[in-house]
Design a protein around this motif. Sequence first.
Motif, PDB file in Angstrom:
ATOM      1  N   ASP A 277       1.067  -1.241   0.045  1.00  0.00           N
ATOM      2  CA  ASP A 277       0.023  -0.046  -0.003  1.00  0.00           C
ATOM      3  C   ASP A 277       0.883   1.243   0.040  1.00  0.00           C
ATOM      4  O   ASP A 277       2.109   1.257   0.586  1.00  0.00           O
TER       5      ASP A 277
ATOM      6  N   SER B 238      -6.997  11.465   2.521  1.00  0.00           N
ATOM      7  CA  SER B 238      -8.032  10.284   2.727  1.00  0.00           C
ATOM      8  C   SER B 238      -9.245  10.899   2.282  1.00  0.00           C
ATOM      9  O   SER B 238      -9.380  11.993   1.746  1.00  0.00           O
TER      10      SER B 238
ATOM     11  N   ASN C 104     -15.983   4.858  12.888  1.00  0.00           N
ATOM     12  CA  ASN C 104     -16.403   4.658  11.432  1.00  0.00           C
ATOM     13  C   ASN C 104     -17.454   5.990  11.398  1.00  0.00           C
ATOM     14  O   ASN C 104     -18.453   5.621  11.602  1.00  0.00           O
TER      15      ASN C 104
ATOM     16  N   GLY D  13     -11.423  -0.838   8.282  1.00  0.00           N
ATOM     17  CA  GLY D  13     -11.228  -1.240   6.904  1.00  0.00           C
ATOM     18  C   GLY D  13     -11.382   0.096   5.987  1.00  0.00           C
ATOM     19  O   GLY D  13     -11.255   1.096   6.358  1.00  0.00           O
ATOM     20  N   ALA D  14     -10.953  -0.258   4.738  1.00  0.00           N
ATOM     21  CA  ALA D  14     -11.021   0.593   3.475  1.00  0.00           C
ATOM     22  C   ALA D  14     -12.316   1.119   3.538  1.00  0.00           C
ATOM     23  O   ALA D  14     -13.271   0.465   3.305  1.00  0.00           O
ATOM     24  N   THR D  15     -12.506   2.600   3.438  1.00  0.00           N
ATOM     25  CA  THR D  15     -13.791   3.087   3.068  1.00  0.00           C
ATOM     26  C   THR D  15     -14.071   3.487   1.481  1.00  0.00           C
ATOM     27  O   THR D  15     -15.124   3.874   1.370  1.00  0.00           O
ATOM     28  N   SER D  16     -13.067   3.281   0.890  1.00  0.00           N
ATOM     29  CA  SER D  16     -13.276   3.468  -0.794  1.00  0.00           C
ATOM     30  C   SER D  16     -13.078   2.216  -1.469  1.00  0.00           C
ATOM     31  O   SER D  16     -12.789   1.478  -1.001  1.00  0.00           O
TER      32      SER D  16
ATOM     33  N   GLY E 116      -6.477   1.283   3.966  1.00  0.00           N
ATOM     34  CA  GLY E 116      -7.649   1.837   4.693  1.00  0.00           C
ATOM     35  C   GLY E 116      -6.921   2.709   5.875  1.00  0.00           C
ATOM     36  O   GLY E 116      -6.070   3.106   5.756  1.00  0.00           O
ATOM     37  N   MET E 117      -7.785   2.984   6.784  1.00  0.00           N
ATOM     38  CA  MET E 117      -7.092   3.857   7.979  1.00  0.00           C
ATOM     39  C   MET E 117      -6.376   3.049   8.748  1.00  0.00           C
ATOM     40  O   MET E 117      -5.239   3.803   9.302  1.00  0.00           O
ATOM     41  N   LYS E 118      -6.200   1.644   8.849  1.00  0.00           N
ATOM     42  CA  LYS E 118      -5.141   0.966   9.368  1.00  0.00           C
ATOM     43  C   LYS E 118      -3.867   1.317   8.853  1.00  0.00           C
ATOM     44  O   LYS E 118      -2.812   1.413   9.670  1.00  0.00           O
TER      45      LYS E 118
END
Length: 368
Positions: A146, A167, A176, A202-205, A211-213
Amino acid sequence: MNKYNWKRIVVKVGSALIAPNQQGCSSHYLLSIAQFIVRCRAAGVQVVLVSSGSVAAGKHLFPDTDKVDITTKKAMAAAGQTEMMATWDKLFDFPSAQVLLTHADLRHRDRYVSVKDTIFSLLDNGILPIINENDTITTDKLKVGDNDNLSAMVAAAADADALIICSDVDGLYDKNPHTNDDATLLSWVNEIDDEIYAMAGGATSDVGTGGMKTKIQAAEKATSHGINTFIINGFTELSFNMLLEGKNPGTHFQPYDEPMQEAVHWMTHTSKAQGAVIVNNDFDAALNEETEQLTPESIVSVEGDFAVGDTILVRKDDGTKLAKAKSNYSSCLLNFLAEQDDEKFASAFQDKTGPIISDKNIAVLEDS
């Protein structure tokens, strides 16, 4: 701009900003980012751009996307990379340069230094480095995975003052924000711990791979190098205007008061262990930059296939991680020494050939 007193920054832009509809590149969200970069440079701030998006940009050129195998994905990256670079290039009136990397380019010390030198040479000549992972050729063994973590590694290599990660939300929330109306934005994070990681979902896209992690992981890498790290909303111009005014538009992760030394940081956060040396559970020798007491009789087993000069993990038989360090022996030779019944032979061999792990730049770990 220089209310933050920055000399050099890294800006990370994700696939969702590059190709939001997966129908090729769009300048819709990139205009404000490009203007921010232009204004930074005008204020004397050097900028490095880490840009995802090659796969997303090239996807529309392949009609059958229901079953995308890894080969097709690499082809998408090859086709999309040129479109992505062309899109960025038309937004600037100064030259830019493409730098494609794999993790192998960063985890090997000589190649890492070469990457640093190239970035500095481009910046010194007024050229904007645009960096992406080389998805066309990378494999599971070679990839970073990533561009959030890649941007942190690049920020460390570039000795940046700040890392700005774009982001699709305003920053890190305690839950979230897409599914919880009562989510609260954290404007400041002084320390990244398990509680902070627990807030990352997790990924929001639907477009990006991170993702945020992964953004928290990147922030941890960067702040330990002394780099101020921001997660901001890259879809709104307001975020960049606030940064230009010296304000915090999202979440600001505070850098370590005492950053890691550069070589130790590279060993900890960039170099990848190619194998492991397992020692006795009662092993209590000091492993640090001044003292090295790892001996053949302490070794229980050797994992992986590594060569002289590769980074290895030293851990106890119960799983406790002790250190990452450069191995002065191959896995084959260490296996041989560990299997010897005659401890005097092994010790005599080590006395003649030197320490098992390098006594320089050992990264001591506190993870168990």
